[in-house]
Design a protein around this motif. Structure first.
Motif, PDB file in Angstrom:
ATOM      1  N   SER A 289      -5.578  -3.882 -10.663  1.00  0.00           N
ATOM      2  CA  SER A 289      -6.970  -3.526 -10.348  1.00  0.00           C
ATOM      3  C   SER A 289      -7.917  -4.557 -10.182  1.00  0.00           C
ATOM      4  N   TRP A 290      -8.982  -4.675  -9.390  1.00  0.00           N
ATOM      5  CA  TRP A 290     -10.183  -5.449  -9.353  1.00  0.00           C
ATOM      6  C   TRP A 290     -11.228  -4.429  -9.501  1.00  0.00           C
ATOM      7  N   ALA A 291     -12.102  -4.598 -10.485  1.00  0.00           N
ATOM      8  CA  ALA A 291     -13.140  -3.328 -10.710  1.00  0.00           C
ATOM      9  C   ALA A 291     -12.636  -2.105 -10.453  1.00  0.00           C
ATOM     10  N   THR A 292     -13.025  -1.336  -9.372  1.00  0.00           N
ATOM     11  CA  THR A 292     -12.499  -0.126  -9.141  1.00  0.00           C
ATOM     12  C   THR A 292     -11.438  -0.013  -8.090  1.00  0.00           C
ATOM     13  N   PHE A 293     -10.823  -1.250  -7.348  1.00  0.00           N
ATOM     14  CA  PHE A 293     -10.143  -1.437  -6.442  1.00  0.00           C
ATOM     15  C   PHE A 293      -8.774  -1.567  -6.888  1.00  0.00           C
ATOM     16  N   ASN A 294      -7.807  -0.401  -6.572  1.00  0.00           N
ATOM     17  CA  ASN A 294      -6.426  -0.783  -6.890  1.00  0.00           C
ATOM     18  C   ASN A 294      -5.737  -1.404  -5.810  1.00  0.00           C
ATOM     19  N   ALA A 295      -5.344  -2.669  -5.998  1.00  0.00           N
ATOM     20  CA  ALA A 295      -4.628  -3.295  -4.981  1.00  0.00           C
ATOM     21  C   ALA A 295      -3.021  -3.143  -4.961  1.00  0.00           C
ATOM     22  N   VAL A 296      -2.642  -2.998  -6.360  1.00  0.00           N
ATOM     23  CA  VAL A 296      -1.202  -2.612  -6.467  1.00  0.00           C
ATOM     24  C   VAL A 296      -1.063  -1.181  -7.595  1.00  0.00           C
TER      25      VAL A 296
ATOM     26  N   GLY B 206       4.888  -5.330   4.883  1.00  0.00           N
ATOM     27  CA  GLY B 206       3.742  -4.278   5.013  1.00  0.00           C
ATOM     28  C   GLY B 206       2.673  -4.977   5.607  1.00  0.00           C
ATOM     29  N   PRO B 207       1.488  -4.169   6.066  1.00  0.00           N
ATOM     30  CA  PRO B 207       0.554  -4.734   6.885  1.00  0.00           C
ATOM     31  C   PRO B 207      -0.328  -5.415   6.152  1.00  0.00           C
ATOM     32  N   SER B 208      -1.233  -6.118   6.591  1.00  0.00           N
ATOM     33  CA  SER B 208      -2.303  -7.164   5.856  1.00  0.00           C
ATOM     34  C   SER B 208      -2.806  -6.366   4.805  1.00  0.00           C
ATOM     35  N   GLY B 209      -3.141  -6.777   3.798  1.00  0.00           N
ATOM     36  CA  GLY B 209      -3.813  -6.028   2.762  1.00  0.00           C
ATOM     37  C   GLY B 209      -2.974  -5.223   1.990  1.00  0.00           C
ATOM     38  N   CYS B 210      -1.870  -4.970   2.177  1.00  0.00           N
ATOM     39  CA  CYS B 210      -0.970  -3.901   1.503  1.00  0.00           C
ATOM     40  C   CYS B 210      -0.791  -3.867   0.197  1.00  0.00           C
ATOM     41  N   GLY B 211      -0.933  -5.217  -0.342  1.00  0.00           N
ATOM     42  CA  GLY B 211      -0.637  -5.587  -1.837  1.00  0.00           C
ATOM     43  C   GLY B 211       0.718  -6.522  -1.897  1.00  0.00           C
ATOM     44  N   LYS B 212       1.237  -6.935  -0.966  1.00  0.00           N
ATOM     45  CA  LYS B 212       2.497  -7.423  -1.079  1.00  0.00           C
ATOM     46  C   LYS B 212       2.307  -8.996  -1.592  1.00  0.00           C
ATOM     47  N   SER B 213       1.301  -9.725  -1.367  1.00  0.00           N
ATOM     48  CA  SER B 213       1.036 -11.071  -2.203  1.00  0.00           C
ATOM     49  C   SER B 213       0.491 -10.669  -3.481  1.00  0.00           C
ATOM     50  N   THR B 214      -0.255  -9.656  -3.594  1.00  0.00           N
ATOM     51  CA  THR B 214      -0.702  -9.364  -5.293  1.00  0.00           C
ATOM     52  C   THR B 214       0.374  -9.208  -5.794  1.00  0.00           C
ATOM     53  N   THR B 215       1.569  -8.506  -5.648  1.00  0.00           N
ATOM     54  CA  THR B 215       2.939  -7.984  -6.207  1.00  0.00           C
ATOM     55  C   THR B 215       3.515  -9.246  -6.524  1.00  0.00           C
TER      56      THR B 215
ATOM     57  N   ASP C 133       6.022 -16.818  -0.447  1.00  0.00           N
ATOM     58  CA  ASP C 133       4.865 -15.943   0.276  1.00  0.00           C
ATOM     59  C   ASP C 133       4.612 -16.512   1.682  1.00  0.00           C
ATOM     60  N   GLU C 134       5.069 -15.589   2.579  1.00  0.00           N
ATOM     61  CA  GLU C 134       4.862 -16.158   4.149  1.00  0.00           C
ATOM     62  C   GLU C 134       5.180 -17.610   4.273  1.00  0.00           C
ATOM     63  N   PRO C 135       6.427 -18.021   3.954  1.00  0.00           N
ATOM     64  CA  PRO C 135       6.381 -19.578   3.971  1.00  0.00           C
ATOM     65  C   PRO C 135       6.689 -19.899   5.430  1.00  0.00           C
TER      66      PRO C 135
HETATM   67  P1  ATP Z   1      -1.742 -10.461   3.517  1.00  0.00           P
HETATM   68  O1  ATP Z   1      -0.786 -10.098   4.468  1.00  0.00           O
HETATM   69  O2  ATP Z   1      -3.093  -9.982   4.542  1.00  0.00           O
HETATM   70  O3  ATP Z   1      -1.821 -11.550   2.784  1.00  0.00           O
HETATM   71  P2  ATP Z   1      -1.138  -8.611   1.304  1.00  0.00           P
HETATM   72  O4  ATP Z   1      -0.480  -7.312   1.309  1.00  0.00           O
HETATM   73  O5  ATP Z   1      -0.568  -9.829   0.789  1.00  0.00           O
HETATM   74  O6  ATP Z   1      -2.203  -9.137   2.620  1.00  0.00           O
HETATM   75  P3  ATP Z   1      -2.873  -8.916  -0.842  1.00  0.00           P
HETATM   76  O7  ATP Z   1      -3.149 -10.450  -0.694  1.00  0.00           O
HETATM   77  O8  ATP Z   1      -1.961  -8.479  -1.845  1.00  0.00           O
HETATM   78  O9  ATP Z   1      -2.260  -8.254   0.526  1.00  0.00           O
HETATM   79  O10 ATP Z   1      -4.226  -8.139  -0.969  1.00  0.00           O
HETATM   80  C1  ATP Z   1      -4.365  -6.720  -1.430  1.00  0.00           C
HETATM   81  C2  ATP Z   1      -5.550  -6.111  -1.497  1.00  0.00           C
HETATM   82  O11 ATP Z   1      -6.299  -6.703  -2.842  1.00  0.00           O
HETATM   83  C3  ATP Z   1      -6.639  -6.563  -0.410  1.00  0.00           C
HETATM   84  O12 ATP Z   1      -7.395  -5.675  -0.034  1.00  0.00           O
HETATM   85  C4  ATP Z   1      -7.223  -7.810  -1.057  1.00  0.00           C
HETATM   86  O13 ATP Z   1      -8.493  -7.871  -0.335  1.00  0.00           O
HETATM   87  C5  ATP Z   1      -7.630  -7.446  -2.416  1.00  0.00           C
HETATM   88  N1  ATP Z   1      -7.663  -8.607  -3.287  1.00  0.00           N
HETATM   89  C6  ATP Z   1      -6.711  -9.530  -3.414  1.00  0.00           C
HETATM   90  N2  ATP Z   1      -7.145 -10.278  -4.423  1.00  0.00           N
HETATM   91  C7  ATP Z   1      -8.450  -9.998  -4.652  1.00  0.00           C
HETATM   92  C8  ATP Z   1      -9.238 -10.608  -5.911  1.00  0.00           C
HETATM   93  N3  ATP Z   1      -9.015 -11.710  -6.467  1.00  0.00           N
HETATM   94  N4  ATP Z   1     -10.371  -9.912  -6.070  1.00  0.00           N
HETATM   95  C9  ATP Z   1     -10.458  -8.517  -5.382  1.00  0.00           C
HETATM   96  N5  ATP Z   1      -9.884  -8.085  -4.294  1.00  0.00           N
HETATM   97  C10 ATP Z   1      -8.700  -8.852  -4.270  1.00  0.00           C
END
Ligand code: ATP
Length: 348
Positions: free
Chosen positions: A12-19, A36-45, A158-160
């Protein structure tokens, strides 16, 4: 052997749960795609596995060793990014062995690994060039070369291929898969491209809003999607989802008075049928009207109105139908998927 185990991972970042509560296992020597679609959390994982982000909670094990609190350098993995991250002032050879130099790998060993990588990647004639003198595909190969010479048992990507044109993506996809197999690498690969995922993966982890939507092999994901989201995400054009309603003898397409397509009640359910599973004839079980025809050459996509809902139908080759034609649609019972509209889950 270095498999990966992810247990109840959260970020999580603040109140946002990315994964959120992400758990999965990657068997040693296999390739898992995070899709998954953009923003779904795959890069964060992926970044959590790499150690480039710290987990809020949960555990990451690589080769049976808990690395959750280890820095990236102590996780024994290689990573390839979308941007390639090549050093512009270094040659191809220097770029490839850069990490080995940093790790003080002896020169003879560096030379051995460099030779092997450039042989695999077909880069031997480009060793003295700078990145700016390379095509996108060649730069991509250099980035891949860096991952190969690391001889790390685990490779994260990551999306190479996202900067490459369609033809090159196709070729590089095959190359990555064959390198992964021949070197026995354990690989986690992030993409939003379902075709890339289907063609590369042993296992697909489909993500949505930070959570795992479905874990499956590519064929399971196609043949037995667990949710209506998974059903629509895989396949081109996507699976048709039509609303059902209660009929006299079973569930009917909403807005029509039959025929019954599924036993029992239909209200609140969605019927899924893939465009390629629908047969079209002058008479068929489900009456429809052709609304539009999109001619592609080898096939055409017809939009057909059933009640007030549109279904896409893929037909091969020549034009046999015209807009406004009354037709009949049919499909095999096993081509039907039924989902709950509210929960989106598959109904058995
Ligand atoms: P994409 O295909 O667009 O790269 P993704 O599935 O890889 O998308 P992530 O990059 O994992 O998505 O991001 C997941 C969510 O976490 C997004 O809503 C993004 O805005 C948010 N996020 C990512 N990094 C941070 C950060 N450092 N601080 C706050 N929010 C973040």
């Amino acid at each position: 052997m270095s498999g990966i185990e992810i247990a109840s991972l959260n970020k999580s970042w603040a109140t946002f749960n990315a994964v959120q509560d992400v758990s999965f296992t990657v068997e040693a020597g296999t390739l898992t795609v995070l899709l998954g679609p953009s923003g779904c959390g795959k890069s964060t994982t992926l970044r959590l596995i790499a150690g480039l982000e710290g987990a809020t909670s949960g555990a990451i094990r690589i080769g049976g060793r808990d690395v959750t609190n280890e820095p990236p350098a102590r996780r024994d993995l290689a990573m390839v990014f979308q941007s390639y991250a090549l050093f512009p002032h270094l040659s191809v050879a220097e770029n490839i062995v850069f990490g080995l130099k940093v790790r003080k790998v002896p020169a003879a060993e560096r030379a051995r690994r460099l030779q092997r990588a450039v042989d695999i990647l077909g880069l031997s004639h480009l060793l003295d060039r700078k990145p700016s003198q390379l095509s996108g595909g060649q730069q991509q190969r250099v980035a891949l070369g860096r991952a190969i010479v690391a001889e790390a048992p685990v490779c994260l990507m990551d999306e190479p291929l996202s900067n490459l044109d369609a033809q090159l993506r196709h070729e590089m996809r095959k190359e990555i898969r064959s390198i992964q197999k021949s070197l026995g690498m354990t690989m986690v690969y992030v993409t939003h491209d379902q075709i890339e995922a289907m063609s590369l993966a042993d296992q697909v982890i489909l993500m949505r809003n930070g959570r795992i939507e479905q874990k499956a092999t590519p064929s399971e994901l196609y043949l037995r999607p667990a949710t209506s989201f998974a059903a629509r995400f895989i396949g081109t054009p996507p699976m048709n989802l039509v609303e059902l309603a209660d009929g006299a003898d079973g569930a009917v397409v909403k807005g029509t008075n039959g025929p019954a397509l599924v036993e029992g009640r239909g209200a609140g359910l969605l019927l899924g049928v893939r465009p390629e599973e629908i047969r079209i004839a002058s008479t068929g079980i489900v009456p429809a009207i052709v609304q539009s025809i999109d001619y592609h050459g080898a096939d055409s996509i017809l939009e057909c109105l059933v009640g007030d809902q549109l279904l896409q139908v893929r037909v091969e080759g020549v034009r046999r139908h015209a807009v406004g034609d009354p037709v009949g649609l049919e499909w095999k019972p096993e081509a039907m998927h039924v989902f709950d509209r509210e929960t989106t889950r598959r109904v058995e």
